[in-house]
Scaffold this motif. Sequence first.
Motif, PDB file in Angstrom:
ATOM      1  N   SER A   1     -78.083  16.187 130.391  1.00 43.53           N
ATOM      2  CA  SER A   1     -77.811  14.953 129.658  1.00 43.53           C
ATOM      3  C   SER A   1     -78.567  13.804 130.307  1.00 43.53           C
ATOM      4  CB  SER A   1     -76.310  14.655 129.636  1.00 43.53           C
ATOM      5  OG  SER A   1     -75.867  14.287 130.926  1.00 43.53           O
ATOM      6  N   ILE A   2     -78.629  12.721 129.557  1.00 42.83           N
ATOM      7  CA  ILE A   2     -79.148  11.476 130.110  1.00 42.83           C
ATOM      8  C   ILE A   2     -77.928  10.679 130.522  1.00 42.83           C
ATOM      9  CG2 ILE A   2     -80.438   9.372 129.647  1.00 42.83           C
ATOM     10  CD1 ILE A   2     -81.951  10.906 127.502  1.00 42.83           C
ATOM     11  N   PRO A   3     -77.686  10.523 131.797  1.00 43.56           N
ATOM     12  CA  PRO A   3     -76.471   9.830 132.220  1.00 43.56           C
ATOM     13  C   PRO A   3     -76.560   8.341 131.926  1.00 43.56           C
ATOM     14  CG  PRO A   3     -77.840  10.278 134.120  1.00 43.56           C
ATOM     15  CD  PRO A   3     -78.519  10.908 132.943  1.00 43.56           C
ATOM     16  N   THR A   4     -75.673   7.907 131.078  1.00 47.22           N
ATOM     17  CA  THR A   4     -75.671   6.497 130.705  1.00 47.22           C
ATOM     18  C   THR A   4     -74.554   5.734 131.391  1.00 47.22           C
ATOM     19  OG1 THR A   4     -74.219   6.922 128.840  1.00 47.22           O
ATOM     20  CG2 THR A   4     -76.592   7.084 128.442  1.00 47.22           C
ATOM     21  N   GLY A   5     -73.637   6.498 131.981  1.00 53.42           N
ATOM     22  CA  GLY A   5     -72.469   5.847 132.550  1.00 53.42           C
ATOM     23  C   GLY A   5     -71.433   5.529 131.496  1.00 53.42           C
ATOM     24  N   ALA A   6     -71.719   5.869 130.269  1.00 54.79           N
ATOM     25  CA  ALA A   6     -70.785   5.611 129.181  1.00 54.79           C
ATOM     26  C   ALA A   6     -70.147   6.918 128.746  1.00 54.79           C
ATOM     27  CB  ALA A   6     -71.520   4.975 128.009  1.00 54.79           C
TER      28      ALA A   6
ATOM     29  N   GLN B   1     -73.664  16.124 126.331  1.00 52.53           N
ATOM     30  CA  GLN B   1     -74.266  17.223 127.063  1.00 52.53           C
ATOM     31  C   GLN B   1     -74.901  18.195 126.074  1.00 52.53           C
ATOM     32  OE1 GLN B   1     -71.831  19.008 130.115  1.00 52.53           O
ATOM     33  NE2 GLN B   1     -70.875  17.062 130.617  1.00 52.53           N
ATOM     34  N   TYR B   2     -76.101  18.639 126.391  1.00 51.40           N
ATOM     35  CA  TYR B   2     -76.823  19.604 125.572  1.00 51.40           C
ATOM     36  C   TYR B   2     -76.849  20.915 126.336  1.00 51.40           C
ATOM     37  CZ  TYR B   2     -78.296  15.511 122.951  1.00 51.40           C
ATOM     38  OH  TYR B   2     -78.304  14.360 122.196  1.00 51.40           O
ATOM     39  N   PHE B   3     -76.313  21.945 125.695  1.00 48.56           N
ATOM     40  CA  PHE B   3     -76.124  23.225 126.367  1.00 48.56           C
ATOM     41  C   PHE B   3     -77.253  24.209 126.064  1.00 48.56           C
ATOM     42  CE2 PHE B   3     -71.897  23.297 128.306  1.00 48.56           C
ATOM     43  CZ  PHE B   3     -71.364  22.122 127.806  1.00 48.56           C
ATOM     44  N   GLY B   4     -77.522  25.055 127.039  1.00 46.46           N
ATOM     45  CA  GLY B   4     -78.399  26.189 126.823  1.00 46.46           C
ATOM     46  C   GLY B   4     -77.626  27.355 126.253  1.00 46.46           C
ATOM     47  N   PRO B   5     -78.310  28.473 125.977  1.00 47.49           N
ATOM     48  CA  PRO B   5     -77.649  29.637 125.367  1.00 47.49           C
ATOM     49  C   PRO B   5     -76.838  30.451 126.353  1.00 47.49           C
ATOM     50  CG  PRO B   5     -79.960  30.087 125.737  1.00 47.49           C
ATOM     51  CD  PRO B   5     -79.745  28.650 126.103  1.00 47.49           C
ATOM     52  N   GLY B   6     -77.023  30.201 127.629  1.00 43.50           N
ATOM     53  CA  GLY B   6     -76.239  30.924 128.627  1.00 43.50           C
ATOM     54  C   GLY B   6     -76.919  32.176 129.154  1.00 43.50           C
ATOM     55  N   THR B   7     -76.477  32.600 130.328  1.00 39.22           N
ATOM     56  CA  THR B   7     -76.864  33.886 130.913  1.00 39.22           C
ATOM     57  C   THR B   7     -75.624  34.736 131.011  1.00 39.22           C
ATOM     58  OG1 THR B   7     -78.721  33.041 132.236  1.00 39.22           O
ATOM     59  CG2 THR B   7     -77.682  35.082 132.979  1.00 39.22           C
ATOM     60  N   ARG B   8     -75.662  35.903 130.401  1.00 45.06           N
ATOM     61  CA  ARG B   8     -74.530  36.832 130.457  1.00 45.06           C
ATOM     62  C   ARG B   8     -74.698  37.737 131.662  1.00 45.06           C
ATOM     63  NH1 ARG B   8     -75.815  34.803 126.238  1.00 45.06           N
ATOM     64  NH2 ARG B   8     -74.400  34.263 124.567  1.00 45.06           N
TER      65      ARG B   8
ATOM     66  N   GLY C   1     -74.122  28.176 123.510  1.00 44.39           N
ATOM     67  CA  GLY C   1     -73.448  27.130 124.248  1.00 44.39           C
ATOM     68  C   GLY C   1     -72.806  26.134 123.300  1.00 44.39           C
ATOM     69  N   PRO C   2     -71.855  25.350 123.774  1.00 42.02           N
ATOM     70  CA  PRO C   2     -71.217  24.342 122.919  1.00 42.02           C
ATOM     71  C   PRO C   2     -72.209  23.307 122.413  1.00 42.02           C
ATOM     72  CG  PRO C   2     -69.923  24.716 124.913  1.00 42.02           C
ATOM     73  CD  PRO C   2     -71.236  25.406 125.106  1.00 42.02           C
ATOM     74  N   ARG C   3     -71.869  22.715 121.269  1.00 40.52           N
ATOM     75  CA  ARG C   3     -72.722  21.704 120.652  1.00 40.52           C
ATOM     76  C   ARG C   3     -71.867  20.504 120.306  1.00 40.52           C
ATOM     77  NH1 ARG C   3     -75.003  20.860 114.918  1.00 40.52           N
ATOM     78  NH2 ARG C   3     -73.143  21.997 114.234  1.00 40.52           N
ATOM     79  N   PHE C   4     -72.323  19.307 120.666  1.00 40.43           N
ATOM     80  CA  PHE C   4     -71.612  18.071 120.354  1.00 40.43           C
ATOM     81  C   PHE C   4     -71.465  17.914 118.847  1.00 40.43           C
ATOM     82  CE2 PHE C   4     -70.355  13.684 120.900  1.00 40.43           C
ATOM     83  CZ  PHE C   4     -70.883  13.029 119.808  1.00 40.43           C
ATOM     84  N   ILE C   5     -70.248  17.564 118.407  1.00 41.67           N
ATOM     85  CA  ILE C   5     -70.022  17.305 116.984  1.00 41.67           C
ATOM     86  C   ILE C   5     -69.819  15.827 116.734  1.00 41.67           C
ATOM     87  CG2 ILE C   5     -68.574  17.713 114.971  1.00 41.67           C
ATOM     88  CD1 ILE C   5     -67.584  20.211 116.128  1.00 41.67           C
ATOM     89  N   ILE C   6     -68.840  15.238 117.416  1.00 46.53           N
ATOM     90  CA  ILE C   6     -68.452  13.882 117.076  1.00 46.53           C
ATOM     91  C   ILE C   6     -67.672  13.279 118.236  1.00 46.53           C
ATOM     92  CG2 ILE C   6     -66.210  14.462 116.011  1.00 46.53           C
ATOM     93  CD1 ILE C   6     -67.002  12.489 113.721  1.00 46.53           C
TER      94      ILE C   6
END
Lengths: 116, 109
Positions: A95-100, A105-112, B43-48
């Motif tokens: 994520s880009i931390p904004t302090g707000a 958060q943008y997630f990856g597909p994961g490692t199983r 992975g989870p995805r932001f909705i709202i």
Amino acid sequence: GAGVSQSPSNKVTEKGKDVELRCDPISGHTALYWYRQSLGQGLEFLIYFQGNSAPDKSGLPSDRFSAERTGGSVSTLTIQRTQQEDSAVYLCASSIPTGAPQETQYFGPGTRLLVL
Amino acid sequence: LAKTTQPISMDSYEGQEVNITCSHNNIATNDYITWYQQFPSQGPRFIIQGYKTKVTNEVASLFIPADRKSSTLSLPRVSLSDTAVYYCLVTRSYQKVTFGIGTKLQVIP
């Protein structure tokens, strides 16, 4: 644009072996998170990076777990002497931390990871 | 951060509106309510996200009453592709977020 990528997508290892999981965050995202998700469970926070520093390591389950981040970009989660209970999906987010609170958060597909 | 409580699972038929309610009785003044969606093997995805009253985007609406002790995620006219786990989170700046088990929504043809 490219999202968060993780490698490998799947990993099978034997108990006692070490594993390394890699996360490539979105370009320009200075914050990076690692989570663990066991089957049918919610996400368990592991560690958070701001740049190359890890101000919050509180979620690491034991000293067998460690993580590093270099160049403010790629991060590696290392699990030493793996145990069967380490089997889970390991998710990375950036994520880009904004302090707000609106920080997304943008997630990856994961490692199983499967430990036999 | 405030603990959240939401139903473990819900079923709905295609085309119906689905409302998922989350309780967060101990929410603080600086907290926001955020919802994520997770499809199988992703992975989870932001909705709202919202603070009070109503927020709407192209995916969903979020209703938050004046006391902010609960919130309701509304998905209009769900389709099979909306089958997923939906997480309700209380978020505050510079605090780690905690994902619970979420609500598993199963859309039925």
